[in-house]
Design a protein around this motif. Structure first.
Motif, PDB file in Angstrom:
ATOM      1  N   LEU B  82       0.860  -1.188   0.000  1.00 52.22           N
ATOM      2  CA  LEU B  82       0.000   0.000   0.000  1.00 52.22           C
ATOM      3  C   LEU B  82       0.890   1.229   0.000  1.00 52.22           C
ATOM      4  N   LEU B 154      -6.408   0.164 -10.699  1.00 53.32           N
ATOM      5  CA  LEU B 154      -7.498   0.856 -11.399  1.00 53.32           C
ATOM      6  C   LEU B 154      -6.977   2.137 -12.024  1.00 53.32           C
ATOM      7  N   ILE B 161      -6.160   5.318  -9.748  1.00 50.97           N
ATOM      8  CA  ILE B 161      -6.959   5.576  -8.552  1.00 50.97           C
ATOM      9  C   ILE B 161      -6.267   4.867  -7.402  1.00 50.97           C
ATOM     10  N   GLU B 162      -5.744   5.628  -6.450  1.00 53.10           N
ATOM     11  CA  GLU B 162      -5.042   5.016  -5.329  1.00 53.10           C
ATOM     12  C   GLU B 162      -5.954   4.777  -4.126  1.00 53.10           C
ATOM     13  N   GLY B 163      -6.959   5.597  -3.964  1.00 50.84           N
ATOM     14  CA  GLY B 163      -7.883   5.444  -2.834  1.00 50.84           C
ATOM     15  C   GLY B 163      -7.261   5.897  -1.535  1.00 50.84           C
ATOM     16  N   SER B 164      -8.089   5.893  -0.519  1.00 48.72           N
ATOM     17  CA  SER B 164      -7.666   6.300   0.815  1.00 48.72           C
ATOM     18  C   SER B 164      -6.515   5.410   1.297  1.00 48.72           C
ATOM     19  N   LEU B 165      -5.411   6.016   1.708  1.00 48.96           N
ATOM     20  CA  LEU B 165      -4.202   5.308   2.148  1.00 48.96           C
ATOM     21  C   LEU B 165      -3.665   4.308   1.122  1.00 48.96           C
ATOM     22  N   ALA B 167      -5.166   2.171  -0.680  1.00 47.55           N
ATOM     23  CA  ALA B 167      -5.744   0.830  -0.575  1.00 47.55           C
ATOM     24  C   ALA B 167      -6.703   0.458  -1.703  1.00 47.55           C
ATOM     25  N   ALA B 168      -6.815   1.295  -2.719  1.00 47.70           N
ATOM     26  CA  ALA B 168      -7.713   0.939  -3.821  1.00 47.70           C
ATOM     27  C   ALA B 168      -7.087  -0.143  -4.699  1.00 47.70           C
ATOM     28  N   GLY B 169      -7.928  -0.810  -5.452  1.00 45.34           N
ATOM     29  CA  GLY B 169      -7.443  -1.779  -6.426  1.00 45.34           C
ATOM     30  C   GLY B 169      -7.080  -3.135  -5.855  1.00 45.34           C
ATOM     31  N   GLU B 170      -7.509  -3.411  -4.609  1.00 50.29           N
ATOM     32  CA  GLU B 170      -7.189  -4.718  -4.026  1.00 50.29           C
ATOM     33  C   GLU B 170      -8.208  -5.764  -4.491  1.00 50.29           C
TER      34      GLU B 170
END
Lengths: 331, 331
Positions: B82, B154, B161-165, B167-170
């Protein structure tokens, strides 16, 4: 001030087209409601009839706005289905019995009114409306509207993600159990097949058939085979401490909802999940802490902030009006 | 031409930090590879040691670039974990045994080299690299890198798109069966618990224990308890028509992979899903039609286009270099 002065008499119509009602709200340039209107959709009369009613309603409300000294500067129409707002197309709207329609193009409206109209998905509109009322804007937000169906919507930096053919945000149809319960969409194991109201009906009917002791028995006078359970019935039984209902909502409903939310959390890691719809409006304050607790163990990253939708029926029209003011749902 | 003339001797380093190797590729301004380098990560020696090796490698490759007449203009470092690229933080990198490290800040590098360095997740880098090589850019793309783990990424309009902290794309940790198989992440029912290589090991070991007839018996000379099954072993058995392997890969692997892809399809409705990683590199051409076929029934909207990753090990360094050239993974 000159620019704003020119805009201060602009009004925007936000319309929420449902299976039963067409709910319209006129907003001023600062998005304060001017007046409301609700008429029957008469969806059973078919697509062209509904479109005629929408067109008629637009003309009437435009006239009313003019009488009150406003210029109609934009119209947003939320539709319950797959919408390509960029192209003004409705791909399919199951609750209205529509498929492959292009309502705006087909509406019997003067071209200048067609040009003012933007289409968007109704839950997308709801999320835009709710985001507007938030003090701190989440950079990524996901909405779960929990009622008879489970509607969803996604927004990045306040802009909707519609996806290919408008199919993004179908959080109710993400699988929670492959090969699981049959869903209304024809697939198996969707979240909606576990926590949509028809799924709750099944759980309740089974308890009644098994002669389980529950206050729901006296609270439900309607036919569960034909009508989805009312959120108000669930709320009453829950507030009376009915143990079946408590278990149903906390251990079953919240459990599957948390799994559903973890799906989008692990995909998108949103900062905020907005929870709306009938069940959340009725019981959200009780259910949110339970969901939040379950979510801790289900997310790879930190769980998103959970937030109840606050605007009720106003969210959809407000979001549709915002979209019209922007000049398009994705603008 | 003056501007471009000034840039034509710029070079970018793309580095892919894995559990075993640090693979670096130097690219010119037009992203053509200049040279490659691979060294042991020596991850077992701990975080600071690895960071030292990365810093040393940067200095060496910078020198080599200067000898060849290039200025080092940017460095992209892909890390398996992450990552908050905006802040240059690695939140956690399980395969490296890292948590709460801030590698760039901590590296023993002159400040001007630190300022040139951007961090990003390794699969994110891989997706950026693959997108670069596509003729038509998808507006929304999701990557599934299928190997020992299932990595994901993503991108919307070519931006991650990385997301909050971070954590995106898992996608490997989206649930396919609530309460299902235990996953390495500590949760239950994740896609990775079904199609990660350790899950395949379980299936194969069970078949061997049950004395099922399969060519894999003679092809696997290594200990399945300690080492994930090799994609090459699976490929060989599959190409020989081994019925156990065919069933394992077509009816089990492709089935769960399709469910996994349908999850992101129903969430994001991407136009394109990029499939990479060891198993896809070895057998993707056989498996893709099976997955595509399953997917038809699983998506609410039209299924996304499936596309095999084409760059192999080069994708990560290329994406990292692209990110450095842009001045940041999200830029």
């Amino acid at each position: 001030m000159a620019l704003f002065g020119g805009k201060k008499h602009q009004a925007f119509l936000g319309m929420d087209l449902g299976g039963s009602n067409l709910y319209s709200v006129a907003f001023d340039f600062e998005l304060k409601p001017i007046f409301h209107s609700k008429i029957d959709t008469e969806a059973r009369e078919g697509y062209l009839h509904v479109i005629d009613r929408v067109a008629l309603q637009i003309q009437e409300l435009k006239k009313r706005l003019e009488e009150e000294g406003y210029d109609l500067a934009g119209i947003g129409l939320g539709v319950p289905g797959l919408v390509q707002s960029e192209h003004g197309n409705v791909i399919v709207a199951p609750n209205l019995g529509w498929s492959q329609c292009k309502p705006v193009r087909d509406m019997d409206l003067p071209q200048e009114l067609k040009d003012l109209t933007v289409l968007l998905n109704d839950v997308n509109a709801g999320l835009l409306g709710e985001l507007h009322s938030m003090a701190d804007q989440p950079s990524c937000a996901v909405a779960y509207f929990c009622g008879t169906g489970i509607g969803g919507a996604l927004a990045l930096n306040g802009r909707l993600i519609e996806g290919s053919l408008g199919a993004a945000g179908e959080v109710g149809h993400m699988v929670v159990r492959s090969g699981g319960r049959k869903c209304g969409c024809g697939r198996k194991g969707c979240l909606e097949a576990y926590i949509g109201k028809w799924a709750l009906n099944d759980q309740i009917q089974k308890a009644l058939d098994d002669k389980k002791k529950t206050r729901l028995k006296s609270l439900i006078s309607y036919n569960l085979k034909k009508q989805p359970v009312k959120s108000s019935s669930l709320k009453k039984a829950y507030e009376k401490g009915d143990s079946f209902t408590t278990e149903l909502m906390e251990e079953y409903y919240c459990h599957y909802l948390a799994i559903g939310i973890s799906q989008t959390a692990n995909c998108l890691a949103p900062d905020c999940v907005v929870l709306g719809g009938g069940i959340m409006e009725a019981m959200g304050e009780y259910l949110l802490p339970v969901v939040r607790n379950e979510l801790e163990a289900l997310c790879i990253g930190p769980p998103p902030r959970l937030q109840l939708a606050e605007l009720g029926d106003l969210a959809g029209p407000l979001g549709a009006a915002i979209s019209a003011r922007r000049g398009g749902a994705l603008a």
